[in-house]
Design a protein around this motif. Structure first.
Motif: not given
Length: 292
Positions: A56-58, A73-75, A130-138
């Protein structure tokens, strides 16, 4: 050989965060088996992105980018608030916002297909995962256009925990930013009470009526009470009617008017709002590690 459809490719991309071509290649290699395709991607150097896909990416950052008469404006979400302090993640958020402002995609899916120097935006996000080690999503974005007589106001709270974009007719950038700061702090739901849907007003009126009747008030008094309480409710949720945070003696609309302006619109993004965050049981997690 099983036919690899666009729906299958999208499903695998949603599961793993990889690019479209990588997803298609994996599905072709394993004859369309979704589980095997995930394993294929993990075995071929994309393990982190695949393993993070069900998390969960919150957390993350929201951002505002203004260029001339256009603004975005973006999250962008990640799993923990620590990543917001990561330079790579911060740069990614800024680049995503700029890319959207330049290309003006219609939705998130179109945005993820935009071309960057590292491939599609989806590819770049997968690489960052992959690089940061966390799930990232627009997660979301809005593109706002204004006229030459209007003014954008942009404000970021805590570096992007909350982002606000306002549009004022007249006034100046400083006034528009002050209104955006107010929106960040007070979180109004509408610009004016005229924008409040009739069904929302009817629902609130019903609730207020029940409250008044349960208080044992006479019927002739209830009607007056409802009118007063409903007026108070509309004032609380409407930006124009709220006491201005920097000067509670005047309303926000009065502040704008005193500076030759009027409020046209606002958008407020608070990172993670509406996302159900996973509750971690650390004792259970430790026990699971001991058992392994």
């Amino acid at each position: 050989m099983a036919q690899v459809t666009a729906k299958m490719v999208k499903e695998l991309r949603d599961m793993t965060g990889v690019g479209m071509m990588d997803a298609k290649k994996a599905l072709v290699a394993v004859d369309g088996d979704m589980d095997q395709a995930v394993d294929y991607l993990r075995e071929n150097g994309m393990a982190k992105a695949a393993k993070k896909a069900d998390r969960i990416a919150a957390e993350g950052l929201a951002n505002v980018y203004v260029s001339g008469n256009s603004a975005v404006i973006a999250e962008v979400n990640a799993e923990t608030d620590f990543v917001a302090k990561n330079d790579k993640f911060q740069n990614l958020v800024q680049d995503i916002t700029t890319l959207i402002a330049t290309n003006k995609p219609a939705n998130v899916e179109e945005a993820l297909a935009l071309t960057t120097e590292e491939g599609t935006l989806s590819d770049r996000i997968a690489e960052a995962t992959t690089v940061i080690g966390e799930k990232i999503s627009l997660r979301r974005f809005e593109i706002v256009e204004k006229t030459d007589s209007e003014m954008f106001g942009a404000y970021l709270h805590q570096g992007g925990r909350i982002a606000v974009l306002t549009v004022l007719e007249g006034a100046n950038e400083e006034v528009a930013k002050d209104v955006a700061m107010h929106v960040a702090a007070i979180n109004p739901r509408y610009v004016s009470r005229e924008q409040v849907p009739e069904e929302e007003i009817a629902h609130e009126e019903k609730v207020l009526t029940e409250q008044a009747l349960n208080e044992g008030k006479p019927a002739n008094i209830v009607e007056k009470m409802i009118k007063g309480r409903l007026n108070k409710f509309l004032g609380e949720i409407s930006l124009n009617d709220q006491p201005f945070v920097k000067d509670p003696d005047m309303t926000v609309s009065a502040f704008a008017k005193a500076n030759n302006g009027s409020i046209k619109s606002f958008i407020r993004f608070e990172v993670g709002e509406g996302i159900e965050k996973r509750q971690e049981n650390f004792a259970e997690e430790v026990m699971n590690q001991i058992k392994k």
